[in-house]
Scaffold this motif. Structure first.
Motif, PDB file in Angstrom:
ATOM      1  N   LEU A  88      42.062  81.156  -1.010  1.00  0.00           N
ATOM      2  CA  LEU A  88      41.138  80.025  -0.883  1.00  0.00           C
ATOM      3  C   LEU A  88      39.831  80.459  -0.240  1.00  0.00           C
ATOM      4  CD1 LEU A  88      41.102  76.930  -1.336  1.00  0.00           C
ATOM      5  CD2 LEU A  88      41.686  76.691   1.037  1.00  0.00           C
ATOM      6  N   ILE A  89      39.917  81.239   0.840  1.00  0.00           N
ATOM      7  CA  ILE A  89      38.710  81.565   1.601  1.00  0.00           C
ATOM      8  C   ILE A  89      37.977  82.745   0.985  1.00  0.00           C
ATOM      9  CG2 ILE A  89      37.871  82.350   3.820  1.00  0.00           C
ATOM     10  CD1 ILE A  89      40.261  80.788   5.021  1.00  0.00           C
ATOM     11  N   TYR A  90      38.711  83.836   0.712  1.00  0.00           N
ATOM     12  CA  TYR A  90      37.999  85.039   0.269  1.00  0.00           C
ATOM     13  C   TYR A  90      37.555  84.936  -1.173  1.00  0.00           C
ATOM     14  CZ  TYR A  90      38.488  87.534   4.543  1.00  0.00           C
ATOM     15  OH  TYR A  90      38.341  87.912   5.831  1.00  0.00           O
ATOM     16  N   VAL A  91      38.474  84.505  -2.078  1.00  0.00           N
ATOM     17  CA  VAL A  91      38.084  84.444  -3.487  1.00  0.00           C
ATOM     18  C   VAL A  91      37.263  83.200  -3.761  1.00  0.00           C
ATOM     19  CG1 VAL A  91      38.904  84.512  -5.832  1.00  0.00           C
ATOM     20  CG2 VAL A  91      40.158  85.703  -4.075  1.00  0.00           C
ATOM     21  N   GLY A  92      37.737  82.031  -3.262  1.00  0.00           N
ATOM     22  CA  GLY A  92      37.064  80.785  -3.584  1.00  0.00           C
ATOM     23  C   GLY A  92      35.788  80.577  -2.796  1.00  0.00           C
ATOM     24  N   GLY A  93      35.659  81.208  -1.642  1.00  0.00           N
ATOM     25  CA  GLY A  93      34.484  80.974  -0.810  1.00  0.00           C
ATOM     26  C   GLY A  93      33.571  82.178  -0.720  1.00  0.00           C
ATOM     27  N   ILE A  94      34.077  83.243  -0.082  1.00  0.00           N
ATOM     28  CA  ILE A  94      33.204  84.378   0.240  1.00  0.00           C
ATOM     29  C   ILE A  94      32.743  85.106  -1.015  1.00  0.00           C
ATOM     30  CG2 ILE A  94      33.222  86.625   1.350  1.00  0.00           C
ATOM     31  CD1 ILE A  94      34.839  85.371   3.579  1.00  0.00           C
ATOM     32  N   LEU A  95      33.689  85.301  -1.962  1.00  0.00           N
ATOM     33  CA  LEU A  95      33.305  86.020  -3.176  1.00  0.00           C
ATOM     34  C   LEU A  95      32.281  85.230  -3.977  1.00  0.00           C
ATOM     35  CD1 LEU A  95      33.682  88.480  -4.784  1.00  0.00           C
ATOM     36  CD2 LEU A  95      35.653  87.506  -5.881  1.00  0.00           C
TER      37      LEU A  95
ATOM     38  N   ALA B 166      28.323  77.726  -9.073  1.00  0.00           N
ATOM     39  CA  ALA B 166      28.624  78.320  -7.775  1.00  0.00           C
ATOM     40  C   ALA B 166      28.119  77.428  -6.651  1.00  0.00           C
ATOM     41  CB  ALA B 166      28.005  79.707  -7.691  1.00  0.00           C
ATOM     42  N   ALA B 167      26.862  76.961  -6.779  1.00  0.00           N
ATOM     43  CA  ALA B 167      26.287  76.138  -5.718  1.00  0.00           C
ATOM     44  C   ALA B 167      27.065  74.838  -5.566  1.00  0.00           C
ATOM     45  CB  ALA B 167      24.832  75.843  -6.041  1.00  0.00           C
ATOM     46  N   GLN B 168      27.410  74.253  -6.706  1.00  0.00           N
ATOM     47  CA  GLN B 168      28.085  72.955  -6.694  1.00  0.00           C
ATOM     48  C   GLN B 168      29.477  73.061  -6.080  1.00  0.00           C
ATOM     49  OE1 GLN B 168      27.603  70.788 -10.366  1.00  0.00           O
ATOM     50  NE2 GLN B 168      29.733  70.206 -10.310  1.00  0.00           N
ATOM     51  N   VAL B 169      30.208  74.106  -6.452  1.00  0.00           N
ATOM     52  CA  VAL B 169      31.578  74.212  -5.955  1.00  0.00           C
ATOM     53  C   VAL B 169      31.596  74.489  -4.464  1.00  0.00           C
ATOM     54  CG1 VAL B 169      33.602  75.672  -6.028  1.00  0.00           C
ATOM     55  CG2 VAL B 169      32.655  74.765  -8.107  1.00  0.00           C
ATOM     56  N   VAL B 170      30.660  75.359  -4.004  1.00  0.00           N
ATOM     57  CA  VAL B 170      30.614  75.622  -2.569  1.00  0.00           C
ATOM     58  C   VAL B 170      30.311  74.331  -1.814  1.00  0.00           C
ATOM     59  CG1 VAL B 170      29.327  76.818  -0.779  1.00  0.00           C
ATOM     60  CG2 VAL B 170      30.061  78.040  -2.791  1.00  0.00           C
ATOM     61  N   ALA B 171      29.438  73.492  -2.396  1.00  0.00           N
ATOM     62  CA  ALA B 171      29.075  72.246  -1.715  1.00  0.00           C
ATOM     63  C   ALA B 171      30.238  71.264  -1.701  1.00  0.00           C
ATOM     64  CB  ALA B 171      27.877  71.609  -2.397  1.00  0.00           C
ATOM     65  N   TYR B 172      31.001  71.192  -2.796  1.00  0.00           N
ATOM     66  CA  TYR B 172      32.000  70.128  -2.904  1.00  0.00           C
ATOM     67  C   TYR B 172      33.391  70.537  -2.464  1.00  0.00           C
ATOM     68  CZ  TYR B 172      28.893  66.766  -4.799  1.00  0.00           C
ATOM     69  OH  TYR B 172      27.876  65.870  -4.925  1.00  0.00           O
ATOM     70  N   GLU B 173      33.595  71.830  -2.198  1.00  0.00           N
ATOM     71  CA  GLU B 173      34.905  72.222  -1.709  1.00  0.00           C
ATOM     72  C   GLU B 173      35.141  71.667  -0.310  1.00  0.00           C
ATOM     73  OE1 GLU B 173      35.898  76.454  -1.883  1.00  0.00           O
ATOM     74  OE2 GLU B 173      36.671  75.928  -3.860  1.00  0.00           O
ATOM     75  N   SER B 219      40.259  58.503  -0.410  1.00  0.00           N
ATOM     76  CA  SER B 219      40.629  58.716  -1.808  1.00  0.00           C
ATOM     77  C   SER B 219      39.408  58.644  -2.712  1.00  0.00           C
ATOM     78  CB  SER B 219      41.669  57.679  -2.226  1.00  0.00           C
ATOM     79  OG  SER B 219      41.069  56.432  -2.430  1.00  0.00           O
ATOM     80  N   VAL B 220      38.466  57.760  -2.370  1.00  0.00           N
ATOM     81  CA  VAL B 220      37.236  57.671  -3.173  1.00  0.00           C
ATOM     82  C   VAL B 220      36.447  58.971  -3.061  1.00  0.00           C
ATOM     83  CG1 VAL B 220      35.098  56.418  -3.480  1.00  0.00           C
ATOM     84  CG2 VAL B 220      37.162  55.188  -2.873  1.00  0.00           C
ATOM     85  N   ILE B 221      36.306  59.469  -1.812  1.00  0.00           N
ATOM     86  CA  ILE B 221      35.571  60.714  -1.606  1.00  0.00           C
ATOM     87  C   ILE B 221      36.252  61.859  -2.338  1.00  0.00           C
ATOM     88  CG2 ILE B 221      34.829  62.343   0.141  1.00  0.00           C
ATOM     89  CD1 ILE B 221      34.784  59.953   2.061  1.00  0.00           C
ATOM     90  N   PHE B 222      37.585  61.900  -2.244  1.00  0.00           N
ATOM     91  CA  PHE B 222      38.341  62.959  -2.900  1.00  0.00           C
ATOM     92  C   PHE B 222      38.110  62.923  -4.401  1.00  0.00           C
ATOM     93  CE2 PHE B 222      42.210  64.754  -4.770  1.00  0.00           C
ATOM     94  CZ  PHE B 222      42.238  65.967  -4.131  1.00  0.00           C
ATOM     95  N   PHE B 223      38.117  61.716  -4.963  1.00  0.00           N
ATOM     96  CA  PHE B 223      37.961  61.616  -6.417  1.00  0.00           C
ATOM     97  C   PHE B 223      36.568  62.063  -6.848  1.00  0.00           C
ATOM     98  CE2 PHE B 223      37.766  59.464 -10.541  1.00  0.00           C
ATOM     99  CZ  PHE B 223      38.955  59.929 -11.061  1.00  0.00           C
ATOM    100  N   ILE B 224      35.549  61.720  -6.057  1.00  0.00           N
ATOM    101  CA  ILE B 224      34.185  62.166  -6.389  1.00  0.00           C
ATOM    102  C   ILE B 224      34.113  63.686  -6.315  1.00  0.00           C
ATOM    103  CG2 ILE B 224      31.797  62.091  -5.669  1.00  0.00           C
ATOM    104  CD1 ILE B 224      32.295  59.289  -4.643  1.00  0.00           C
ATOM    105  N   ALA B 225      34.722  64.264  -5.265  1.00  0.00           N
ATOM    106  CA  ALA B 225      34.702  65.718  -5.128  1.00  0.00           C
ATOM    107  C   ALA B 225      35.472  66.379  -6.273  1.00  0.00           C
ATOM    108  CB  ALA B 225      35.299  66.121  -3.779  1.00  0.00           C
TER     109      ALA B 225
END
Lengths: 205, 365
Positions: A88-95, B166-173, B219-225
C-alpha cells in the motif's frame, strides 16, 4: 553487442537465475523454500533491473518488483500486515510519487549512456565481499528451531500503538511530526498572492 | 493456513488417497482462480451492456436493441468477438515491454484484490483478518498499471492521462482510507465476514451506516473517493475523451484495450462490494435474516447471502453509471481542491465524530 542483444542476454540471465534460486529453495526447504527463492529473485532481480535499465522510468517501474518481492518475503515470515502495508505505502504511494517525478523523460533507450559494466561489477563484488565478510564475522545465524513463532496480527500492532504501556507517545509524536512536515511543505510550495499578479493580463485577481 | 479456504475444507475429505496434499491445494487454487476470472468476465459483459442501456435511457434513447433479441442482451458478446478479432497494434515509438505488461498488471491487481472478497458467509478463498486492507493495497497497484500504459505509449495524450491519474490517486487515497476508518472504528475488524456478521441485528438491517450517523457521512465521502479511484465520471480525467482523445488508452486497441475495461468494471464491482460490506450490511438484509430464521445457516442462507451481496454490488455499479451520465466532468484543479480541501478534512471529522459517538454510546449503556 548491440543494445537489444544485451537486453535479451540480461533478462535471460535473470530468468535462469530466478529458476535456479527457486530450484535450490525447493531442494533445501520444499515449497516454502521455492517461494523464498521466487520472492528473493523478484527482490534482487528488480534491484538489478533498476541499475541495468537505461531509461530512468523503467528503473522506477522495476522497483515495483523489488517492493512486491519484499512484501512476499514478509508474508513468508508470517507478517501479513507488514506485507500489505509494504504494498500500500511503497507501491501505491512512494512509487507513484517517484514516477510522477521522472515520468516526463522520454522512453528512449539510448538516453542514458552505457554503464561501465566492468567497473560496476568490480564495485558491486567488492562491496558485497566487504559487507559479507563483516556480517559473517559478527552474525550468529539463527537456526530454524530457535526462532520464535512470528505471527503479527493487526490487533497486536494496534494494541501496541495505542496502549498506554505501548508506543503511544512515539506514535502520536510521529503523527504530529508528519502533520507539521506536510503543512510546511504546502506553505513553502504555494504561491503568494503577490507572485500571481504578473501572471494575469488584468494585473491580478 | 488452508483451513481458511472453504473449497479446501470441502474437497479435502473427498480427495482419494493417492493425491498428495499439495495436489488438493493446487486444485483448490485453480478452481478459485477460475471462479474469480469467471466473475470478472461476467461483470465486464454485463457491465458494458448495462452501461449502454443506462446511458441510453438517461438520454431518452433505447441503446442496443437488436443483437440477441431481448433488449440487445448479446451486444457485449458481439463487442467481445469484434475486439478479439481486431489487429493487435503496438506503436513504433512505444516501449514494447511496458506497453504489453501494463494491462496484465492492472488486471492482475484486480484479480488479487477479488481473491480477498468473500462470496458468502461460509464461502471464501481465505478467512483473511486483513481482508479490506488487502483489497485497498492491491487496488492501489492499478495506478502503476495506468501510469505504465500512459508512459509506454509514448504519446502526449497518454502521458497527460497518466500524470492526471497519478495526481488524482495520490489525492484521493487519503479520504478513501480515512473515511473507511469510521466504520472500522465501529465494527473493530478488517475481516469482511466478521464485519458482515456484526450487522445482522435489527432483522438484518443493523447496517453500520444506520448505527452511527457519522458512518453514514463517511459512506458518502468513501463513495466519492471510490469514483475517483476507479476513474469514473465525474473524475474520469485520466481518459477525458473530450480533452485527451482517450487519455492513457489512446494508443491501445483490440483485446488489450478491452482488458482495461474489464479491469474498470471489475474494480467498480469490487469497490461497490467494499462499500456494501463496511457501510451497508454486507451479506445482511431482511431477506437473509428470513432465510437464516427459516432454514438455518445452510445452503439456502449462503445462496441468499451471495445474491444479496451481488445485488448490492450491482446497485453500486448502477449508482456509478447514473452519476457518470448525470454530472459533468470536473476540471483537474477542481478535482484536487475537492480531494485535499474538502474530502480529507470531512473524512477526518467523520472519524472523530464516529469515535465520540461510540464512546458516548458505550458510556450510556
Amino acid at each position: 553487442m548491440d543494445l537489444r542483444k544485451q537486453q535479451i542476454a540480461f533478462y535471460t540471465a535473470l530468468l535462469f537465475g530466478a529458476l535456479a534460486a527457486m530450484g535450490w529453495g525447493l531442494k533445501t526447504a520444499g515449497i516454502q523454500g521455492a517461494m523464498f527463492g521466487f520472492f528473493a529473485s523478484f527482490t534482487l532481480g528488480g534491484g538489478l533491473m533498476c541499475i541495468w535499465e537505461r531509461s530512468v522510468v523503467r528503473s522506477a517501474f522495476s522497483l515495483m518488483a523489488t517492493f512486491c518481492g519484499v512484501a512476499g518475503l514478509f508474508i513468508l515470515l508470517g507478517h501479513d500486515f507488514l506485507a500489505m502495508a509494504q504494498i500500500l505505502i511503497y507501491v501505491g504511494g512512494i512509487l507513484v510519487l517517484i514516477l510522477f517525478g521522472v515520468m516526463l523523460t522520454p522512453p528512449d533507450l539510448n538516453e542514458r549512456q552505457l554503464p561501465r559494466v566492468g567497473l560496476g561489477v568490480v564495485a558491486v563484488v567488492g562491496a558485497l565481499a566487504f559487507v559479507g565478510a563483516k556480517v559473517a564475522a559478527v552474525v550468529n545465524w539463527a537456526q530454524a528451531e530457535t526462532l520464535p513463532p512470528a505471527e503479527t496480527k493487526a490487533e497486536q500492532i494496534g494494541a501496541a500503538f495505542l496502549r498506554a504501556d505501548g508506543y503511544v507517545i512515539a506514535f502520536e509524536l510521529a503523527a504530529v511530526l508528519l502533520t507539521v512536515a506536510l503543512v510546511a511543505a504546502v506553505y513553502i510550495a504555494r504561491r503568494k498572492p503577490s507572485d500571481l499578479i504578473d501572471l494575469t493580463e488584468e494585473g491580478g485577481y | 493456513m488452508n483451513d481458511g479456504n472453504a473449497l479446501y475444507r470441502f474437497l479435502q475429505p473427498h480427495a482419494p488417497d493417492f493425491v498428495p496434499d499439495w495436489g488438493v491445494v493446487l486444485t483448490v487454487a485453480i478452481i478459485g482462480v477460475s471462479i474469480v476470472i469467471a466473475i470478472v468476465g461476467l461483470i465486464a459483459l454485463a457491465g458494458t451492456w448495462a452501461e449502454r442501456k443506462v446511458s441510453a435511457h438517461i438520454q431518452c434513447r433505447y441503446g442496443p436493441m437488436y443483437v440477441g433479441g431481448w433488449h440487445g442482451w448479446a451486444q457485449a458478446l458481439a463487442d467481445g468477438i469484434k475486439l478479439i478479432s481486431k489487429e493487435d497494434m503496438i506503436p513504433v515509438g512505444a516501449d514494447r515491454m511496458l506497453f504489453m505488461l501494463s494491462p496484465s498488471i492492472l488486471l492482475g491487481s484486480v484479480f488479487a484484490a477479488l481473491c480477498a472478497m468473500p462470496l458468502a458467509p461460509a464461502f471464501y478463498f481465505g478467512y483473511i483478518d486483513l481482508g479490506v486492507f488487502m483489497i485497498l493495497a492491491f487496488s492501489s497497484l492499478t495506478t502503476i498499471g495506468v501510469v505504465m500504459a500512459g508512459w509506454a505509449s509514448n504519446s502526449k495524450w497518454s502521458l497527460y492521462g497518466a500524470m492526471r491519474e497519478a495526481a488524482q490517486v495520490v489525492a484521493y487515497e487519503i479520504p478513501l482510507g480515512v473515511s473507511l476508518l469510521a466504520p472500522l472504528l465501529v465494527v473493530g475488524t478488517f475481516n469482511m465476514v466478521e464485519a458482515s456478521n456484526a450487522q445482522a441485528d435489527y432483522f438484518g438491517m443493523g447496517w453500520l451506516a444506520f448505527k452511527n450517523p457519522f458512518v453514514l457521512g463517511a459512506s458518502v465521502i468513501f463513495f466519492i473517493a471510490v469514483l475517483a479511484e476507479t476513474k469514473r465520471a465525474p473524475f474520469d480525467l485520466p481518459e477525458a475523451e473530450s480533452e485527451l482523445v482517450a487519455g492513457f488508452l489512446t494508443e491501445y486497441s483490440g483485446i488489450r484495450w478491452s482488458l482495461f475495461f474489464m479491469e474498470e468494471y471489475a474494480a467498480m464491482f469490487l469497490m461497490s462490494v467494499v462499500t456494501a460490506f463496511f457501510f451497508f450490511g454486507g451479506f445482511e438484509s431482511p431477506l437473509s435474516y428470513l432465510a437464516m430464521k427459516s432454514f438455518g445457516d445452510g445452503y439456502v442462507y449462503q445462496v441468499v447471502c451471495f445474491l444479496t451481496l451481488a445485488a448490492k454490488g450491482s446497485f453500486g455499479i448502477f449508482m456509478m453509471m447514473w452519476l457518470r451520465w448525470t454530472l459533468p466532468r470536473l476540471r483537474i484543479d477542481q478535482v484536487m481542491t475537492m480531494g485535499y480541501k474538502y474530502l480529507t478534512p470531512l473524512a477526518l471529522f467523520c472519524v472523530l465524530g464516529a469515535g465520540i459517538w461510540e464512546a458516548i454510546k458505550h458510556a450510556v449503556s
